[in-house]
Design a protein around this motif. Structure first.
Motif, PDB file in Angstrom:
ATOM      1  N   ILE A  13       0.894  -1.169   0.000  1.00 11.76           N
ATOM      2  CA  ILE A  13       0.000   0.000   0.000  1.00 11.76           C
ATOM      3  C   ILE A  13       0.925   1.209   0.000  1.00 11.76           C
ATOM      4  N   MET A  14       1.091   1.764  -1.191  1.00  9.89           N
ATOM      5  CA  MET A  14       2.090   2.824  -1.399  1.00  9.89           C
ATOM      6  C   MET A  14       1.478   4.149  -0.959  1.00  9.89           C
ATOM      7  N   ASP A  15       1.576   4.448   0.316  1.00 11.84           N
ATOM      8  CA  ASP A  15       0.893   5.635   0.838  1.00 11.84           C
ATOM      9  C   ASP A  15       1.895   6.722   1.235  1.00 11.84           C
ATOM     10  N   GLY A  16       1.443   7.976   1.168  1.00  8.57           N
ATOM     11  CA  GLY A  16       2.260   9.092   1.643  1.00  8.57           C
ATOM     12  C   GLY A  16       2.837   9.979   0.562  1.00  8.57           C
ATOM     13  N   ASN A  17       2.409   9.783  -0.665  1.00  9.59           N
ATOM     14  CA  ASN A  17       2.922  10.639  -1.755  1.00  9.59           C
ATOM     15  C   ASN A  17       2.558  12.103  -1.504  1.00  9.59           C
ATOM     16  N   TYR A  57      -0.598  -1.194  -4.891  1.00 13.39           N
ATOM     17  CA  TYR A  57      -1.888  -0.498  -4.817  1.00 13.39           C
ATOM     18  C   TYR A  57      -1.667   0.903  -5.396  1.00 13.39           C
ATOM     19  N   ALA A  58      -2.112   1.089  -6.625  1.00 11.28           N
ATOM     20  CA  ALA A  58      -1.844   2.356  -7.308  1.00 11.28           C
ATOM     21  C   ALA A  58      -3.058   3.279  -7.319  1.00 11.28           C
ATOM     22  N   PHE A  59      -4.265   2.692  -7.348  1.00 15.30           N
ATOM     23  CA  PHE A  59      -5.476   3.514  -7.356  1.00 15.30           C
ATOM     24  C   PHE A  59      -6.645   2.666  -6.870  1.00 15.30           C
ATOM     25  N   SER A  60      -7.290   3.133  -5.800  1.00 19.60           N
ATOM     26  CA  SER A  60      -8.369   2.334  -5.203  1.00 19.60           C
ATOM     27  C   SER A  60      -9.726   2.739  -5.766  1.00 19.60           C
ATOM     28  N   VAL A 127       6.375 -11.024 -11.134  1.00 18.56           N
ATOM     29  CA  VAL A 127       5.133 -10.402 -11.609  1.00 18.56           C
ATOM     30  C   VAL A 127       4.940  -9.090 -10.861  1.00 18.56           C
ATOM     31  N   ALA A 128       4.702  -8.021 -11.608  1.00 14.74           N
ATOM     32  CA  ALA A 128       4.331  -6.744 -10.996  1.00 14.74           C
ATOM     33  C   ALA A 128       2.843  -6.546 -11.288  1.00 14.74           C
ATOM     34  N   ASN A 129       2.049  -6.689 -10.236  1.00 13.00           N
ATOM     35  CA  ASN A 129       0.595  -6.635 -10.381  1.00 13.00           C
ATOM     36  C   ASN A 129       0.111  -5.229 -10.009  1.00 13.00           C
ATOM     37  N   PHE A 130      -0.266  -4.454 -11.011  1.00  9.61           N
ATOM     38  CA  PHE A 130      -0.715  -3.081 -10.774  1.00  9.61           C
ATOM     39  C   PHE A 130      -2.200  -3.081 -10.448  1.00  9.61           C
ATOM     40  N   CYS A 131      -2.528  -2.652  -9.237  1.00  9.53           N
ATOM     41  CA  CYS A 131      -3.924  -2.637  -8.797  1.00  9.53           C
ATOM     42  C   CYS A 131      -4.498  -1.252  -9.048  1.00  9.53           C
ATOM     43  N   LEU A 132      -5.350  -1.186 -10.057  1.00  2.00           N
ATOM     44  CA  LEU A 132      -5.893   0.098 -10.544  1.00  2.00           C
ATOM     45  C   LEU A 132      -7.399   0.014 -10.553  1.00  2.00           C
ATOM     46  N   ASN A 133      -8.045   0.981  -9.963  1.00  2.00           N
ATOM     47  CA  ASN A 133      -9.483   0.912  -9.712  1.00  2.00           C
ATOM     48  C   ASN A 133      -9.778  -0.417  -9.029  1.00  2.00           C
ATOM     49  N   TYR A 134      -8.949  -0.676  -8.029  1.00  2.00           N
ATOM     50  CA  TYR A 134      -9.041  -1.920  -7.272  1.00  2.00           C
ATOM     51  C   TYR A 134      -9.692  -1.664  -5.916  1.00  2.00           C
ATOM     52  N   GLY A 135     -10.606  -2.533  -5.537  1.00  2.00           N
ATOM     53  CA  GLY A 135     -11.180  -2.535  -4.187  1.00  2.00           C
ATOM     54  C   GLY A 135     -11.433  -3.981  -3.816  1.00  2.00           C
ATOM     55  N   LEU A 181       3.185 -11.152   2.734  1.00  2.00           N
ATOM     56  CA  LEU A 181       3.616  -9.954   3.462  1.00  2.00           C
ATOM     57  C   LEU A 181       2.917  -8.730   2.892  1.00  2.00           C
ATOM     58  N   LEU A 182       2.260  -7.982   3.769  1.00  2.00           N
ATOM     59  CA  LEU A 182       1.626  -6.726   3.366  1.00  2.00           C
ATOM     60  C   LEU A 182       2.444  -5.581   3.955  1.00  2.00           C
ATOM     61  N   ILE A 183       2.842  -4.647   3.111  1.00  2.85           N
ATOM     62  CA  ILE A 183       3.611  -3.483   3.564  1.00  2.85           C
ATOM     63  C   ILE A 183       2.736  -2.248   3.391  1.00  2.85           C
ATOM     64  N   ARG A 184       2.644  -1.417   4.428  1.00  2.97           N
ATOM     65  CA  ARG A 184       1.994  -0.116   4.244  1.00  2.97           C
ATOM     66  C   ARG A 184       2.932   0.967   4.739  1.00  2.97           C
ATOM     67  N   THR A 185       3.134   1.952   3.906  1.00  2.00           N
ATOM     68  CA  THR A 185       4.029   3.059   4.247  1.00  2.00           C
ATOM     69  C   THR A 185       3.238   4.214   4.851  1.00  2.00           C
ATOM     70  N   ALA A 186       3.949   5.221   5.295  1.00  2.00           N
ATOM     71  CA  ALA A 186       3.410   6.518   5.742  1.00  2.00           C
ATOM     72  C   ALA A 186       2.658   6.475   7.075  1.00  2.00           C
ATOM     73  N   GLY A 187       2.926   5.427   7.858  1.00  6.47           N
ATOM     74  CA  GLY A 187       2.447   5.441   9.245  1.00  6.47           C
ATOM     75  C   GLY A 187       1.011   5.030   9.488  1.00  6.47           C
TER      76      GLY A 187
END
Ligand code: IPE
Ligand code: IPE
Ligand code: MG
Length: 237
Positions: A13-17, A57-60, A127-135, A181-187
Protein backbone atom coordinates in the motif's frame (compact mmCIF):
# COMPACT_ATOMS: atom_id res chain seq x y z
CA UNK A 1 21.63 -9.36 2.65
CA UNK A 2 20.77 -13.04 2.90
CA UNK A 3 17.31 -14.28 3.88
CA UNK A 4 16.23 -17.77 4.89
CA UNK A 5 12.68 -17.23 3.67
CA UNK A 6 11.41 -14.93 0.95
CA UNK A 7 7.70 -14.11 0.64
CA UNK A 8 6.02 -15.49 -2.47
CA UNK A 9 3.77 -12.48 -2.78
CA UNK A 10 4.25 -9.01 -1.30
CA UNK A 11 1.41 -6.48 -1.36
CA UNK A 12 2.32 -2.82 -1.02
CA UNK A 13 0.00 0.00 0.00
CA UNK A 14 2.09 2.82 -1.40
CA UNK A 15 0.89 5.63 0.84
CA UNK A 16 2.26 9.09 1.64
CA UNK A 17 2.92 10.64 -1.76
CA UNK A 18 0.84 13.70 -0.84
CA UNK A 19 2.55 14.17 2.55
CA UNK A 20 5.98 13.80 0.93
CA UNK A 21 5.14 16.58 -1.52
CA UNK A 22 3.65 18.81 1.15
CA UNK A 23 6.77 18.46 3.31
CA UNK A 24 8.86 19.82 0.45
CA UNK A 25 6.43 22.54 -0.51
CA UNK A 26 5.65 20.78 -3.80
CA UNK A 27 2.39 19.90 -5.51
CA UNK A 28 0.78 16.55 -4.68
CA UNK A 29 1.40 15.45 -8.27
CA UNK A 30 5.14 15.76 -7.66
CA UNK A 31 4.68 13.31 -4.79
CA UNK A 32 3.04 10.82 -7.14
CA UNK A 33 5.86 11.31 -9.65
CA UNK A 34 8.44 10.59 -6.95
CA UNK A 35 6.31 7.59 -5.99
CA UNK A 36 6.76 6.17 -9.47
CA UNK A 37 10.55 6.18 -9.07
CA UNK A 38 10.11 4.31 -5.79
CA UNK A 39 8.34 1.59 -7.83
CA UNK A 40 11.45 1.35 -10.05
CA UNK A 41 13.63 0.84 -6.98
CA UNK A 42 11.26 -1.70 -5.45
CA UNK A 43 11.13 -3.81 -8.62
CA UNK A 44 14.92 -3.83 -8.91
CA UNK A 45 15.36 -5.03 -5.33
CA UNK A 46 12.51 -7.54 -5.77
CA UNK A 47 14.33 -8.97 -8.81
CA UNK A 48 17.52 -9.24 -6.83
CA UNK A 49 15.80 -11.14 -3.99
CA UNK A 50 13.68 -13.18 -6.42
CA UNK A 51 10.36 -12.18 -4.89
CA UNK A 52 7.96 -13.89 -7.32
CA UNK A 53 5.02 -11.47 -7.07
CA UNK A 54 4.47 -7.87 -5.98
CA UNK A 55 1.03 -6.26 -5.89
CA UNK A 56 1.12 -2.48 -6.01
CA UNK A 57 -1.89 -0.50 -4.82
CA UNK A 58 -1.84 2.36 -7.31
CA UNK A 59 -5.48 3.51 -7.36
CA UNK A 60 -8.37 2.33 -5.20
CA UNK A 61 -12.09 2.21 -5.96
CA UNK A 62 -12.37 4.99 -3.35
CA UNK A 63 -9.67 7.23 -4.85
CA UNK A 64 -12.25 8.62 -7.33
CA UNK A 65 -13.34 10.83 -4.42
CA UNK A 66 -10.21 12.94 -4.98
CA UNK A 67 -10.25 16.10 -7.13
CA UNK A 68 -10.46 15.22 -10.80
CA UNK A 69 -7.18 17.03 -11.46
CA UNK A 70 -5.37 14.68 -9.08
CA UNK A 71 -7.14 11.60 -10.49
CA UNK A 72 -6.11 12.61 -14.02
CA UNK A 73 -2.55 13.31 -12.90
CA UNK A 74 -2.27 9.83 -11.37
CA UNK A 75 -3.52 8.11 -14.54
CA UNK A 76 -1.30 10.27 -16.75
CA UNK A 77 1.67 9.27 -14.62
CA UNK A 78 0.71 5.64 -14.99
CA UNK A 79 0.60 6.00 -18.78
CA UNK A 80 3.97 7.77 -18.68
CA UNK A 81 5.32 5.04 -16.39
CA UNK A 82 4.44 2.34 -18.90
CA UNK A 83 5.66 4.37 -21.90
CA UNK A 84 9.04 5.11 -20.36
CA UNK A 85 9.66 1.80 -18.55
CA UNK A 86 8.22 -0.93 -20.76
CA UNK A 87 11.48 -1.67 -22.61
CA UNK A 88 13.40 -1.88 -19.36
CA UNK A 89 10.69 -4.01 -17.72
CA UNK A 90 10.83 -6.32 -20.72
CA UNK A 91 14.62 -6.63 -20.56
CA UNK A 92 14.49 -7.42 -16.86
CA UNK A 93 11.95 -10.23 -17.33
CA UNK A 94 9.15 -8.60 -15.34
CA UNK A 95 5.58 -9.60 -16.17
CA UNK A 96 2.90 -6.93 -15.81
CA UNK A 97 -0.57 -7.83 -14.59
CA UNK A 98 -3.58 -5.63 -13.86
CA UNK A 99 -6.01 -6.23 -11.01
CA UNK A 100 -9.14 -4.16 -10.64
CA UNK A 101 -12.47 -3.21 -12.14
CA UNK A 102 -12.09 -2.22 -15.79
CA UNK A 103 -15.39 -0.40 -16.23
CA UNK A 104 -14.35 3.04 -14.96
CA UNK A 105 -10.87 3.03 -16.47
CA UNK A 106 -10.37 5.09 -19.63
CA UNK A 107 -9.77 3.45 -22.99
CA UNK A 108 -6.26 4.88 -23.01
CA UNK A 109 -5.38 3.47 -19.58
CA UNK A 110 -6.81 0.06 -20.51
CA UNK A 111 -4.89 0.07 -23.78
CA UNK A 112 -1.62 0.81 -21.97
CA UNK A 113 -2.01 -1.70 -19.15
CA UNK A 114 -3.35 -4.44 -21.44
CA UNK A 115 -0.56 -3.73 -23.94
CA UNK A 116 2.06 -4.00 -21.20
CA UNK A 117 0.51 -7.22 -19.89
CA UNK A 118 0.45 -8.73 -23.36
CA UNK A 119 3.99 -7.64 -24.22
CA UNK A 120 5.38 -9.13 -21.01
CA UNK A 121 3.18 -12.23 -20.71
CA UNK A 122 6.05 -14.65 -21.30
CA UNK A 123 8.33 -13.05 -18.73
CA UNK A 124 9.12 -15.34 -15.85
CA UNK A 125 11.29 -13.50 -13.32
CA UNK A 126 8.70 -11.63 -11.27
CA UNK A 127 5.13 -10.40 -11.61
CA UNK A 128 4.33 -6.74 -11.00
CA UNK A 129 0.59 -6.64 -10.38
CA UNK A 130 -0.71 -3.08 -10.77
CA UNK A 131 -3.92 -2.64 -8.80
CA UNK A 132 -5.89 0.10 -10.54
CA UNK A 133 -9.48 0.91 -9.71
CA UNK A 134 -9.04 -1.92 -7.27
CA UNK A 135 -11.18 -2.53 -4.19
CA UNK A 136 -11.20 -5.77 -2.20
CA UNK A 137 -14.94 -5.73 -1.62
CA UNK A 138 -15.70 -5.03 -5.28
CA UNK A 139 -13.31 -7.84 -6.27
CA UNK A 140 -15.14 -10.37 -4.10
CA UNK A 141 -18.59 -9.29 -5.32
CA UNK A 142 -17.52 -9.24 -8.95
CA UNK A 143 -15.89 -12.68 -8.51
CA UNK A 144 -19.10 -14.02 -7.05
CA UNK A 145 -21.17 -12.67 -9.97
CA UNK A 146 -18.74 -14.12 -12.49
CA UNK A 147 -18.59 -17.56 -10.85
CA UNK A 148 -22.38 -17.73 -10.76
CA UNK A 149 -22.59 -16.70 -14.41
CA UNK A 150 -20.10 -19.44 -15.34
CA UNK A 151 -22.07 -22.01 -13.32
CA UNK A 152 -25.29 -20.98 -14.98
CA UNK A 153 -23.67 -21.35 -18.37
CA UNK A 154 -22.47 -24.88 -17.57
CA UNK A 155 -25.73 -25.76 -15.78
CA UNK A 156 -24.19 -26.22 -12.34
CA UNK A 157 -26.85 -25.60 -9.65
CA UNK A 158 -26.34 -22.07 -8.32
CA UNK A 159 -26.80 -23.18 -4.70
CA UNK A 160 -23.96 -25.73 -4.89
CA UNK A 161 -21.37 -24.66 -2.27
CA UNK A 162 -18.35 -22.79 -3.63
CA UNK A 163 -14.92 -23.87 -2.37
CA UNK A 164 -12.28 -21.21 -1.69
CA UNK A 165 -9.98 -22.84 -4.29
CA UNK A 166 -12.67 -22.64 -6.94
CA UNK A 167 -13.58 -19.07 -6.01
CA UNK A 168 -9.98 -17.84 -6.16
CA UNK A 169 -9.98 -18.41 -9.91
CA UNK A 170 -12.42 -15.51 -10.15
CA UNK A 171 -10.32 -13.00 -8.22
CA UNK A 172 -8.57 -10.30 -10.24
CA UNK A 173 -5.24 -11.44 -8.83
CA UNK A 174 -5.57 -14.99 -10.18
CA UNK A 175 -3.22 -16.93 -10.53
CA UNK A 176 -1.06 -15.15 -7.95
CA UNK A 177 -0.56 -16.95 -4.62
CA UNK A 178 -1.96 -15.59 -1.32
CA UNK A 179 -0.19 -12.54 0.09
CA UNK A 180 2.59 -13.47 2.53
CA UNK A 181 3.62 -9.95 3.46
CA UNK A 182 1.63 -6.73 3.37
CA UNK A 183 3.61 -3.48 3.56
CA UNK A 184 1.99 -0.12 4.24
CA UNK A 185 4.03 3.06 4.25
CA UNK A 186 3.41 6.52 5.74
CA UNK A 187 2.45 5.44 9.25
CA UNK A 188 -1.17 4.44 8.66
CA UNK A 189 -2.13 1.07 10.06
CA UNK A 190 -5.17 0.15 8.02
CA UNK A 191 -5.93 -2.02 5.04
CA UNK A 192 -8.01 0.50 3.01
CA UNK A 193 -9.84 -2.21 1.04
CA UNK A 194 -6.69 -3.85 -0.34
CA UNK A 195 -6.64 -7.58 -1.22
CA UNK A 196 -9.10 -8.49 1.54
CA UNK A 197 -9.37 -12.13 0.49
CA UNK A 198 -5.68 -12.63 -0.26
CA UNK A 199 -4.32 -11.23 3.05
CA UNK A 200 -6.11 -13.86 5.18
CA UNK A 201 -2.79 -15.06 6.66
CA UNK A 202 -0.46 -12.25 5.61
CA UNK A 203 2.08 -10.72 7.99
CA UNK A 204 1.67 -6.94 8.27
CA UNK A 205 4.63 -4.55 8.13
CA UNK A 206 3.96 -0.88 8.82
CA UNK A 207 6.58 1.82 8.39
CA UNK A 208 6.55 5.59 8.88
CA UNK A 209 8.62 6.02 5.71
CA UNK A 210 6.66 7.89 3.06
CA UNK A 211 6.30 5.94 -0.19
CA UNK A 212 8.59 8.20 -2.31
CA UNK A 213 11.38 7.60 0.25
CA UNK A 214 10.94 3.81 0.24
CA UNK A 215 14.04 2.04 -1.03
CA UNK A 216 16.34 -0.92 -0.61
CA UNK A 217 16.78 -0.50 3.18
CA UNK A 218 13.04 -0.26 3.72
CA UNK A 219 12.36 -3.45 1.78
CA UNK A 220 15.19 -5.24 3.56
CA UNK A 221 13.75 -4.13 6.89
CA UNK A 222 10.40 -5.62 5.87
CA UNK A 223 12.10 -8.87 4.80
CA UNK A 224 13.96 -9.10 8.13
CA UNK A 225 10.62 -8.66 9.91
CA UNK A 226 8.98 -11.32 7.71
CA UNK A 227 11.78 -13.80 8.31
CA UNK A 228 11.33 -13.40 12.08
CA UNK A 229 7.62 -14.28 12.08
CA UNK A 230 6.46 -17.70 13.16
CA UNK A 231 3.57 -18.47 10.86
CA UNK A 232 1.01 -20.94 12.08
CA UNK A 233 -1.97 -20.71 9.71
CA UNK A 234 -4.29 -21.69 12.52
CA UNK A 235 -2.31 -24.78 13.48
CA UNK A 236 0.23 -25.33 16.23
CA UNK A 237 3.77 -24.30 15.49
C1 IPE B 1 -0.78 7.25 -2.11
O1 IPE B 1 -0.39 8.51 -1.64
C2 IPE B 1 -1.03 7.25 -3.58
C3 IPE B 1 -2.44 7.09 -3.97
C4 IPE B 1 -3.46 6.94 -3.16
C5 IPE B 1 -2.69 7.13 -5.39
P1 IPE B 1 -1.45 9.56 -1.14
O2 IPE B 1 -1.84 10.43 -2.28
O3 IPE B 1 -2.61 8.87 -0.48
O4 IPE B 1 -0.63 10.37 -0.08
P2 IPE B 1 -1.14 11.01 1.27
O5 IPE B 1 -1.82 9.92 2.04
O6 IPE B 1 -2.09 12.11 0.88
O7 IPE B 1 0.09 11.51 1.93
C1 IPE C 1 -4.71 3.57 -0.21
O1 IPE C 1 -4.28 4.83 0.18
C2 IPE C 1 -4.82 3.51 -1.70
C3 IPE C 1 -3.56 3.53 -2.44
C4 IPE C 1 -2.36 3.53 -1.93
C5 IPE C 1 -3.72 3.49 -3.87
P1 IPE C 1 -5.30 5.98 0.57
O2 IPE C 1 -4.48 7.17 0.91
O3 IPE C 1 -6.32 6.14 -0.49
O4 IPE C 1 -6.02 5.36 1.87
P2 IPE C 1 -6.79 6.07 3.05
O5 IPE C 1 -7.83 6.96 2.44
O6 IPE C 1 -5.79 6.86 3.82
O7 IPE C 1 -7.35 4.95 3.87
MG1 MG D 1 -3.01 8.35 1.43
Amino acid sequence: MKFKVIPSHIAVIMDGNGRWAEKQGKKRTEGHRAGATAIDRLLDVALEYKIPAISLYAFSTENWKRPITEVNAIFNLLIEFIDTRLDDIQKKGIRIQHSGNRSKLSKKVLEKIDGAAKATQKNKKIVANFCLNYGGQEEILSGFHRIQAARKESRVPLDKPISPKEFEKYLYTHPLPPVDLLIRTAGEQRVSNFLLWQIAYAEFFFTNTLWPDFGRESLEEALVFFESRKRKFGGLA
